[in-house]
Each structure stands twice: as structure tokens, then as C-alpha cells.
Design a protein around this motif. Structure first.
Motif, short mmCIF file in Angstrom:
data_model
loop_
_atom_site.label_atom_id
_atom_site.label_comp_id
_atom_site.label_asym_id
_atom_site.label_seq_id
_atom_site.Cartn_x
_atom_site.Cartn_y
_atom_site.Cartn_z
N ARG A 161 27.80 10.46 58.03
CA ARG A 161 27.73 11.71 57.42
C ARG A 161 27.44 12.75 58.45
NH1 ARG A 161 24.02 14.59 56.11
NH2 ARG A 161 22.20 13.30 56.66
N ARG A 162 26.43 12.64 59.35
CA ARG A 162 26.14 13.39 60.61
C ARG A 162 27.18 13.47 61.55
NH1 ARG A 162 21.17 10.60 60.40
NH2 ARG A 162 21.92 9.41 62.29
N LYS A 163 28.14 12.55 61.59
CA LYS A 163 29.30 12.73 62.49
C LYS A 163 30.31 13.55 61.74
CE LYS A 163 31.77 10.87 66.00
NZ LYS A 163 31.45 10.85 67.32
N MET A 164 30.36 13.39 60.57
CA MET A 164 31.49 14.21 59.76
C MET A 164 31.09 15.66 59.47
SD MET A 164 32.57 13.60 55.69
CE MET A 164 30.86 13.86 55.26
N ASP A 165 29.79 15.95 59.80
CA ASP A 165 29.40 17.31 59.63
C ASP A 165 29.32 18.08 60.86
OD1 ASP A 165 28.92 17.19 56.80
OD2 ASP A 165 26.88 16.79 57.06
N ASP A 166 29.50 17.32 62.11
CA ASP A 166 29.59 17.80 63.24
C ASP A 166 30.75 18.58 63.74
OD1 ASP A 166 29.01 18.47 66.11
OD2 ASP A 166 28.59 16.54 66.66
N LEU A 167 30.69 19.76 63.32
CA LEU A 167 32.29 20.60 63.33
C LEU A 167 32.26 21.20 64.83
CD1 LEU A 167 31.87 22.95 60.19
CD2 LEU A 167 33.11 20.69 60.63
N ASP A 168 31.21 21.14 65.56
CA ASP A 168 31.08 21.48 67.23
C ASP A 168 32.00 20.39 67.75
OD1 ASP A 168 29.90 24.05 66.64
OD2 ASP A 168 27.65 22.93 67.03
N GLU A 169 31.75 19.34 67.60
CA GLU A 169 32.60 18.32 68.11
C GLU A 169 34.11 18.21 67.87
OE1 GLU A 169 32.10 13.46 68.56
OE2 GLU A 169 32.39 14.27 66.52
N MET A 170 34.34 18.40 66.58
CA MET A 170 35.77 18.77 66.10
C MET A 170 36.31 19.93 67.03
SD MET A 170 37.46 19.29 62.34
CE MET A 170 36.87 21.03 62.27
N ALA A 171 35.70 21.03 67.13
CA ALA A 171 36.14 22.21 67.96
C ALA A 171 36.52 21.72 69.27
CB ALA A 171 35.17 23.23 67.67
N GLU A 172 35.45 21.02 69.73
CA GLU A 172 35.65 20.53 71.26
C GLU A 172 36.64 19.65 71.52
OE1 GLU A 172 34.71 20.55 75.36
OE2 GLU A 172 33.90 21.85 73.85
N ILE A 173 36.73 18.60 70.49
CA ILE A 173 38.29 17.84 70.57
C ILE A 173 39.29 18.39 70.39
CG2 ILE A 173 39.21 15.70 69.57
CD1 ILE A 173 36.44 14.79 68.91
N ARG A 174 39.61 19.20 69.58
CA ARG A 174 40.59 20.02 69.21
C ARG A 174 40.99 21.07 70.55
NH1 ARG A 174 40.66 22.26 63.03
NH2 ARG A 174 41.63 20.34 61.93
N LYS A 175 40.16 21.50 70.97
CA LYS A 175 40.20 22.36 72.16
C LYS A 175 40.73 21.61 73.51
CE LYS A 175 37.64 25.17 75.81
NZ LYS A 175 36.31 25.71 76.32
N LYS A 176 40.33 20.24 73.61
CA LYS A 176 40.71 19.31 74.65
C LYS A 176 42.22 19.00 74.16
CE LYS A 176 36.44 17.49 76.16
NZ LYS A 176 35.59 15.87 76.17
N GLU A 177 42.64 18.37 73.04
CA GLU A 177 43.77 18.36 72.57
C GLU A 177 44.72 19.46 72.92
OE1 GLU A 177 43.65 17.34 68.63
OE2 GLU A 177 43.13 15.04 68.86
N LEU A 178 44.40 20.66 72.55
CA LEU A 178 45.32 21.80 72.75
C LEU A 178 45.59 21.97 74.16
CD1 LEU A 178 44.07 24.42 70.05
CD2 LEU A 178 46.03 23.16 69.90
N GLU A 179 44.47 21.78 75.00
CA GLU A 179 44.45 21.80 76.52
C GLU A 179 45.57 20.73 76.75
OE1 GLU A 179 40.70 21.50 78.15
OE2 GLU A 179 40.11 23.71 77.73
N GLU A 180 45.55 19.62 76.37
CA GLU A 180 46.57 18.56 76.77
C GLU A 180 47.94 18.89 76.48
OE1 GLU A 180 45.09 15.11 75.33
OE2 GLU A 180 43.29 14.71 76.63
N ILE A 181 48.18 19.48 75.34
CA ILE A 181 49.35 19.68 74.94
C ILE A 181 49.82 20.95 75.65
CG2 ILE A 181 50.63 20.85 73.12
CD1 ILE A 181 48.77 19.56 71.07
N ALA A 182 49.04 22.06 75.93
CA ALA A 182 49.62 23.05 76.90
C ALA A 182 49.85 22.68 78.14
CB ALA A 182 48.37 24.07 76.93
N LEU A 183 49.02 21.57 78.78
CA LEU A 183 49.35 21.17 79.97
C LEU A 183 50.94 20.22 80.10
CD1 LEU A 183 48.56 20.43 82.92
CD2 LEU A 183 47.28 18.41 82.13
N LYS A 184 50.93 19.47 78.94
CA LYS A 184 52.26 18.77 78.94
C LYS A 184 53.50 19.67 78.77
CE LYS A 184 50.45 14.57 76.87
NZ LYS A 184 50.20 13.50 75.61
#
Length: 456
Positions: A161-184
């Protein structure tokens, strides 16, 4: 956030199976574990019909059902057969899974077992209310035997539940994914730009070759026109020489006819005129031959140069075009070959895993059955003088392979009767179960083996 947490908290409201005989075991038999409940879509809490609920053991799919109009589902697991995953999937929603430990203490054989998920929430894949990566990386629940029934590991659920509520982590992961997509995407564009530049360079070279060929042809045309003009001038000059020769011949005739001139003078004039005519003829002949030889030599030289230049230009142009075509074909073949290699690798890995799971699963099941039989036989049944034990069932496990599948056959002989159970697993994941040649479900297949545990 409040409504989300309160709704997700429904997950911990698990209840034991009650009412209408759901989950009650027959005397002396361990019944399959029933995992049931209903699925709702968030945030509107509307029942979802058609959610795929699949039961997996490792990477091996055991069973699959879909939710009805009210979002309800029920799936069964054979007790004491290891750990399973129940995976939930629905279009445009975040997939999720839970784990179930099927171990049940030996003394619990006649009590109700099972677990319910009331209002199990599924979130849209574009939601910003929960950390969807928690569902992707972790099971949302861990179900296990607790005292007298199945329940959830609440300490783990609190972590989830605490992991699910961690929106900061989601934002960070999404940022990394977007960076990887942009790099590719950048690398792809750079590659395409490089290929485009190389193609433009080759096309430019080809156009330059074509332009050089056109200039060469134009130059040859001008040279031909010059040669034709020179030829005309030579013809005019030759005609003039011929006219001069005719004039001399007329003078010779006139000198012969002139009676006022002495014979010696006539002979001398005739001789001089003949000499002049001879020289003129020699000059005309020499000039004509010389002009003819020069003209032939020039024409032959120009023709050879023209043919050579034209052939060279055509060869260069054909070479560039052929090179471009071969490079394009080779690139397409390499891309296709790479795709085929990746597909074959994946199929080989999946087939290897399925084979290991199929073999280990049936062997473990047979070993579990034999263990239960030995334990039951070891307990005894009162006075041995008054009771004779029937011979225990005999298990024979055979394995075979075909081009696309693995076949495991379990032959059980008891009281002179044979029961043949067959399990066929295909390399693409589909499996079929048979009892004496008739197709049955996976639960019936395992239950057919487990029923021999009560034979004493």
C-alpha cells in the motif's frame, strides 16, 4: 487520495467461504482451493466484464477464466502443489497479480478453505492516482494458510500500500522511461539522418556522372560539326584545284591548235603544261589522300573516345545503382533475419522452461501422492488381525516428445484396474489433459491422482 485509500483497503477485507456450501470439503477429502470475488474499474467502481483471470505455476498457465457481467470470477487451485500466481488483465487497464501458497496442514481435511476478493480494484493505465509500477513489479497480495483458513499477509499488504501511494517514485520512473524513449528516438533519427545523407551523397555522385556524360556527348557533337565544316572546306578547295586543272588542259589544247607558234615552241609549251597538269594531279591526289586519312583517323579516335566515355559513365552509374539496390536488399534481409533469430531464441527459451515445468510438475505431484499414501498406510487401521490391507496403487510415469509437444503419461494400477492420465504440453504454452483418452480439466487431472491418498 482519501477515496482511493479507502477503496483499496477493501483488498484486506477477505472473508472465508460461507453459505450455500461454497468450499465445503467432502469427508476425508481435501477439496480444491477456491479463489473468488469480483473486479471493479476505478475510479467509478463499476463492475468490469471480461477481465482475464489466469492461473500460473511459474511460466506455465494452469487455468483461465473471465469475469461475468457483475465482474465475478472463481478459479480453483489444488492444495499442496506449490506456489501459484493469479494474473488479472483487461484492455487499457494496469495488469496486476497476486501469489497463492497452496500448502495446507495435513490435519485440515474437512474444513472450508478458500479466499475472496470483494471489489478488487483495477486502475486505468493512464491513471495518476496510484503508482502503477507497484502493480507491475510486485504482487498486490500474498495469500497463504492462516490457522484454519486462507488469508492475506497483512504486513506485506501494508508495504504494498505504501509503495502504491508513492507517486514520487512513479514520476521518477516515468521520467526515466521518457528519457530512454527520447534517447532511442534520437538515436533512431540520427541513424535515419545518416542513411539519408549517405543516400543523397550517392544520388549526387550519380547525377554528377550523368551530367559529365551529357557534357561529353555535347562536346562530341560540337567536334563532329567542326569536322564536317572542315570536310566541306576541303571539298571546296579540291573543287578549285580541279577547275585549275581543267583550265590548264584547255590551255594545252589551245597551244596545240595555235598555228602562229613554231613546232618547237608548241612542243615546249605542251611539255610544260603537261608537267603542270601532272603536278596538279599529284597535288590533288596527295591532298585528297591526306585529308581522307586524317579524317578517318580523327573520326575513329573520336568514336573510340566517345564509346569509352559512354561505357565508363554507364558502368559507374550502373555500379552506383546496383550498390544502392544491394545495400537496401541486404539491410532488409538482415532486419528480417534478426527478427527471426529473436523469435527463435524466445521460442527455444519458452520451450525449455515449459519442458522443465511440465516434467517437474508431474514428478512432484506423483511424489506428493506417494508420500501421502505412505503416511496414510503408516497410521494403521486398528487390529491388523481383523483387517487386511489392499495392495497400494502402482504409479508408472512415462515421458515422450513429439515435434511440437511433450507428453507425460501416468498409469495408475489399483485392484486390477488401470487408469491412464495423460498431459500434453505444446511449445507455445497450450496444454491438454486426458483420462483414459477423454479430455478433462487440469483440476480433474490432479484430483484424479490425489484421490488415491485415501486408499489404505
Amino acid at each position: 487520495m482519501l477515496y482511493r485509500r479507502s477503496f483499496v483497503s477493501f483488498i484486506i477485507c477477505f472473508c472465508v467461504l460461507v453459505g450455500s456450501g461454497r468450499g465445503f470439503a467432502l469427508s476425508g477429502e481435501i477439496q480444491p482451493i477456491e479463489i473468488f470475488g469480483n473486479v471493479v474499474g476505478m475510479p467509478l467502481k463499476k463492475s468490469l466484464e471480461g477481465v482475464v483471470v489466469a492461473l500460473y505455476k511459474g511460466n506455465f498457465k494452469v487455468d483461465e477464466v473471465k469475469t461475468d457481467r457483475k465482474g465475478r470470477f472463481a478459479i480453483f487451485i489444488t492444495p499442496n502443489t506449490g506456489e501459484y500466481q493469479i494474473r488479472f488483465s483487461y484492455p487499457l487497464h494496469v495488469g496486476m497479480f497476486c501469489v497463492v501458497n497452496s500448502s495446507v496442514p495435513a490435519k485440515y481435511t474437512t474444513i472450508e478453505k478458500g479466499h475472496q476478493f470483494p471489489d478488487l480494484p483495477m486502475w486505468p493505465s493512464n491513471t495518476k492516482d496510484v503508482n502503477i509500477y507497484a502493480y507491475r513489479d510486485l504482487p498486490f497480495a500474498k495469500i497463504r494458510w492462516e490457522q484454519k483458513s486462507f488469508g492475506e499477509d497483512l504486513s506485506y499488504f501494508d508495504i504494498f500500500r505504501r509503495k502504491m501511494d508513492d507517486l514520487d517514485e512513479m514520476a521518477e520512473i516515468r521520467k526515466k522511461e521518457l528519457e530512454e524513449i527520447a534517447l532511442k528516438e534520437k538515436q533512431k533519427k540520427e541513424k535515419e539522418e545518416k542513411e539519408r545523407a549517405e543516400k543523397e551523397l550517392k544520388e549526387k555522385e550519380l547525377k554528377e556522372k550523368e551530367l559529365a556524360l551529357k557534357l561529353q556527348l555535347l562536346k562530341e557533337k560540337e567536334e563532329r560539326e567542326r569536322l564536317e565544316k572542315e570536310q566541306q572546306d576541303k571539298l571546296v578547295k579540291q573543287k578549285k584545284l580541279e577547275e585549275e586543272q581543267k583550265l590548264l588542259e584547255k590551255q594545252l589544247v589551245k597551244a596545240k591548235e595555235d598555228e602562229t607558234v613554231g613546232e618547237d615552241v608548241k612542243l615546249k609549251q605542251e611539255k610544260d603544261l603537261k608537267e603542270k597538269i601532272k603536278k596538279k594531279n599529284q597535288a590533288i591526289s596527295a591532298q585528297y589522300q591526306n585529308d581522307l586519312l586524317v579524317m578517318v583517323a580523327e573520326n575513329e579516335k573520336k568514336m573510340k573516345q566517345s564509346q569509352m566515355m559512354k561505357k565508363k559513365a554507364e558502368t559507374d552509374a550502373n555500379a552506383i545503382t546496383e550498390k544502392l539496390r544491394k545495400e537496401s536488399e541486404l539491410k532488409a534481409q538482415l532486419d528480417e533475419l534478426d527478427k527471426e533469430i529473436q523469435i527463435l531464441k524466445k521460442k527455444k527459451e519458452d520451450a525449455k522452461k515449459e519442458k522443465i515445468l511440465a516434467e517437474s510438475g508431474i514428478i512432484k505431484t506423483a511424489a506428493q501422492v506417494e508420500k501421502i499414501i505412505k503416511e496414510q498406510n503408516a497410521k494403521g487401521a486398528g487390529n491388523v488381525k481383523d483387517y487386511s490391507f489392499p495392495p497400494p496403487p502402482v504409479f508408472v510415469v512415462e515421458k515422450s516428445e513429439s515435434m511440437f509437444s511433450w507428453i507425460t503419461t501416468v498409469t495408475i494400477t489399483y485392484n486390477k484396474q488401470k487408469t491412464v492420465l495423460t498431459r500434453e504440453v505444446f511449445i507455445w504454452g497450450t496444454e491438454y489433459f486426458y483420462r483414459n483418452g477423454e479430455e478433462i480439466r487440469s483440476v480433474e487431472f490432479i484430483a484424479e491422482i490425489l484421490k488415491f491418498k485415501n486408499i489404505r
